[in-house]
Design an enzyme around this catalytic site. Structure first.
Site, PDB file in Angstrom:
ATOM      1  N   TYR A  14      46.399  22.554  44.087  1.00 16.43           N
ATOM      2  CA  TYR A  14      46.595  23.782  43.295  1.00 16.43           C
ATOM      3  C   TYR A  14      48.044  23.879  42.803  1.00 16.43           C
ATOM      4  CZ  TYR A  14      45.943  28.732  42.044  1.00 16.43           C
ATOM      5  OH  TYR A  14      45.848  29.923  41.362  1.00 16.43           O
ATOM      6  N   ASN A  59      42.359  30.335  31.287  1.00 11.94           N
ATOM      7  CA  ASN A  59      42.260  31.109  32.534  1.00 11.94           C
ATOM      8  C   ASN A  59      41.433  30.410  33.615  1.00 11.94           C
ATOM      9  OD1 ASN A  59      42.029  33.732  34.224  1.00 11.94           O
ATOM     10  ND2 ASN A  59      39.904  33.245  33.701  1.00 11.94           N
ATOM     11  N   THR A 108      39.919  38.965  43.392  1.00 12.59           N
ATOM     12  CA  THR A 108      38.802  38.277  42.740  1.00 12.59           C
ATOM     13  C   THR A 108      38.061  37.410  43.754  1.00 12.59           C
ATOM     14  OG1 THR A 108      40.098  36.307  42.257  1.00 12.59           O
ATOM     15  CG2 THR A 108      40.193  38.084  40.617  1.00 12.59           C
ATOM     16  N   LYS A 123      49.013  23.701  38.781  1.00 13.53           N
ATOM     17  CA  LYS A 123      49.635  24.862  38.113  1.00 13.53           C
ATOM     18  C   LYS A 123      51.049  24.524  37.641  1.00 13.53           C
ATOM     19  CE  LYS A 123      46.218  27.766  38.289  1.00 13.53           C
ATOM     20  NZ  LYS A 123      45.556  28.221  37.060  1.00 13.53           N
TER      21      LYS A 123
HETATM   22  P1  NAP Z   1      37.568  33.331  39.981  1.00 15.73           P
HETATM   23  O1  NAP Z   1      37.274  34.711  40.399  1.00 15.73           O
HETATM   24  O2  NAP Z   1      37.227  32.211  40.893  1.00 15.73           O
HETATM   25  O3  NAP Z   1      36.903  33.064  38.537  1.00 15.73           O
HETATM   26  C1  NAP Z   1      37.013  31.794  37.973  1.00 15.73           C
HETATM   27  C2  NAP Z   1      36.443  31.789  36.562  1.00 15.73           C
HETATM   28  O4  NAP Z   1      36.559  30.426  36.094  1.00 15.73           O
HETATM   29  C3  NAP Z   1      34.997  32.182  36.498  1.00 15.73           C
HETATM   30  O5  NAP Z   1      34.745  32.926  35.313  1.00 15.73           O
HETATM   31  C4  NAP Z   1      34.271  30.848  36.441  1.00 15.73           C
HETATM   32  O6  NAP Z   1      33.091  30.979  35.681  1.00 15.73           O
HETATM   33  C5  NAP Z   1      35.268  29.966  35.693  1.00 15.73           C
HETATM   34  N1  NAP Z   1      35.107  28.562  36.063  1.00 15.73           N
HETATM   35  C6  NAP Z   1      35.187  28.023  37.311  1.00 15.73           C
HETATM   36  N2  NAP Z   1      34.901  26.719  37.255  1.00 15.73           N
HETATM   37  C7  NAP Z   1      34.633  26.418  35.963  1.00 15.73           C
HETATM   38  C8  NAP Z   1      34.258  25.234  35.273  1.00 15.73           C
HETATM   39  N3  NAP Z   1      34.081  24.080  35.927  1.00 15.73           N
HETATM   40  N4  NAP Z   1      34.067  25.296  33.937  1.00 15.73           N
HETATM   41  C9  NAP Z   1      34.218  26.461  33.268  1.00 15.73           C
HETATM   42  N5  NAP Z   1      34.581  27.623  33.857  1.00 15.73           N
HETATM   43  C10 NAP Z   1      34.770  27.592  35.195  1.00 15.73           C
HETATM   44  O7  NAP Z   1      39.127  33.159  39.675  1.00 15.73           O
HETATM   45  P2  NAP Z   1      40.259  34.241  39.337  1.00 15.73           P
HETATM   46  O8  NAP Z   1      40.878  34.688  40.600  1.00 15.73           O
HETATM   47  O9  NAP Z   1      39.756  35.218  38.360  1.00 15.73           O
HETATM   48  O10 NAP Z   1      41.356  33.271  38.659  1.00 15.73           O
HETATM   49  C11 NAP Z   1      41.512  33.156  37.261  1.00 15.73           C
HETATM   50  C12 NAP Z   1      42.787  32.349  37.031  1.00 15.73           C
HETATM   51  O11 NAP Z   1      43.896  33.035  37.616  1.00 15.73           O
HETATM   52  C13 NAP Z   1      42.765  30.961  37.667  1.00 15.73           C
HETATM   53  O12 NAP Z   1      43.388  30.030  36.808  1.00 15.73           O
HETATM   54  C14 NAP Z   1      43.597  31.135  38.921  1.00 15.73           C
HETATM   55  O13 NAP Z   1      44.198  29.937  39.349  1.00 15.73           O
HETATM   56  C15 NAP Z   1      44.628  32.151  38.449  1.00 15.73           C
HETATM   57  N6  NAP Z   1      45.261  32.902  39.538  1.00 15.73           N
HETATM   58  C16 NAP Z   1      44.519  33.754  40.298  1.00 15.73           C
HETATM   59  C17 NAP Z   1      45.152  34.457  41.307  1.00 15.73           C
HETATM   60  C18 NAP Z   1      44.409  35.432  42.173  1.00 15.73           C
HETATM   61  O14 NAP Z   1      45.030  36.019  43.078  1.00 15.73           O
HETATM   62  N7  NAP Z   1      43.104  35.649  41.963  1.00 15.73           N
HETATM   63  C19 NAP Z   1      46.526  34.297  41.542  1.00 15.73           C
HETATM   64  C20 NAP Z   1      47.234  33.416  40.739  1.00 15.73           C
HETATM   65  C21 NAP Z   1      46.594  32.734  39.731  1.00 15.73           C
HETATM   66  P3  NAP Z   1      31.716  30.193  36.007  1.00 15.73           P
HETATM   67  O15 NAP Z   1      31.566  30.140  37.483  1.00 15.73           O
HETATM   68  O16 NAP Z   1      30.699  31.030  35.287  1.00 15.73           O
HETATM   69  O17 NAP Z   1      31.898  28.843  35.382  1.00 15.73           O
END
Ligand code: NAP
Length: 252
Positions: free
Chosen positions: A159, A93, A193, A163
């Site tokens: 990105y 994730n 998020t 992906k």
């Molecule tokens: P987010 O709110 O930015 O959270 C990202 C998470 O990844 C956090 O728990 C962060 O934890 C961890 N992370 C970031 N950098 C890291 C690193 N270098 N090492 C280890 N952990 C790391 O993101 P999100 O929106 O929840 O997205 C989660 C996934 O869904 C991602 O793969 C994103 O591409 C995908 N996605 C999201 C959306 C959307 O609309 N939000 C849409 C499509 C896909 P720490 O900061 O504690 O490390």
């Protein structure tokens, strides 16, 4: 297994501290699944949170540092966590949407970190997970993908490319037919998020679609992390998971 025993399911979730990852952890714990979280920090405790049936452990790891990840994978934490599982899950994730903007404005070191976090780490974890679960009858790898894997967007070339790499890894890995192993790359929809906040905060010159995402937030079109995670987890645990190597939560 006796008639009274229950299926022991264990899950590894990366990026579990915030956003979709945190909600996925709760969705799994609620279903009685034990979870190991991997992120750079620990998850902040939620005041007055009710106890959930699954157990939870976490490890601080920067997944954009592949040497550190390789070192961690050469230890025994992963195998020790997975020991005794009848069903094992890996949810890749953790990810980043940056660096945002055309090639010329992307700091090369940021490109390297993003590719390592979004692609190298999920692929390394998939290899280690498959090796560690060779004796587990039901094992499943879910990459968290994006609509950006399947459609190009200006400002998101890193990105989109990373992906798309996860999608294609799932397509090819599925062909290997490793016993009991299902692999799929699943887009979660547009989820409310920190990542969405980052997208809305970027200069429009770097990301021409910024206003479209701002409008989605204003008009309540973003999915909650809880709803997206619940659908994602339900799909991951269903018989349908892995029937197709790519999927989208919005069309499940
Ligand atoms: P987010 O709110 O930015 O959270 C990202 C998470 O990844 C956090 O728990 C962060 O934890 C961890 N992370 C970031 N950098 C890291 C690193 N270098 N090492 C280890 N952990 C790391 O993101 P999100 O929106 O929840 O997205 C989660 C996934 O869904 C991602 O793969 C994103 O591409 C995908 N996605 C999201 C959306 C959307 O609309 N939000 C849409 C499509 C896909 P720490 O900061 O504690 O490390």
């Amino acid at each position: 297994m006796t008639a009274t025993s229950h299926l022991v399911t264990k899950a590894i979730v990366t990026g579990h501290t915030r956003g979709l990852g945190a909600a996925l952890v709760d969705a799994l714990l609620t279903r009685g699944i034990d979870v190991l979280g991997l992120a750079r920090s620990n998850r902040a405790p939620v005041a007055d949170a009710p106890p959930l049936p699954g157990s939870f452990v976490e490890v601080e790891l920067d997944l954009s540092d592949s040497e550190r990840l390789a070192q961690w994978l050469s230890g025994d934490t992963l195998a020790a966590f997975l020991h005794g599982a009848d069903r094992a899950l890996l949810i890749n994730n953790a990810g980043t949407v940056g660096p945002i903007g055309p090639c010329a404005v992307q700091p090369p070191a940021d490109v390297a970190r993003a590719v390592t976090l979004n692609v190298t780490a999920p692929l390394m974890l998939s290899s280690a997970f498959s090796a560690a679960t060779a004796d587990v009858p039901d094992r499943r790898i879910a990459h968290v993908s994006s609509g950006a894997a399947r459609n190009p967007y200006a400002g998101w070339n890193i990105y989109c490319a990373t992906k798309a790499a996860l999608d294609h890894h799932a397509r090819a890995a599925a062909l290997d037919g490793e016993p009991g192993l299902r692999v799929a790359s699943v887009a979660p929809g547009v989820v409310d998020t920190d990542m969405q906040g980052e997208i809305r905060g970027i200069d429009e010159a770097r990301f021409p679609l910024r206003e479209r995402f701002a409008e989605m937030k204003r008009t309540g079109q973003l999915a909650s992390p809880e709803d997206a995670a619940d659908t994602f987890a339900g799909y991951l645990l269903s018989d349908a998971f892995g029937e197709t190597p790519t999927a989208d939560v919005r069309s499940l």
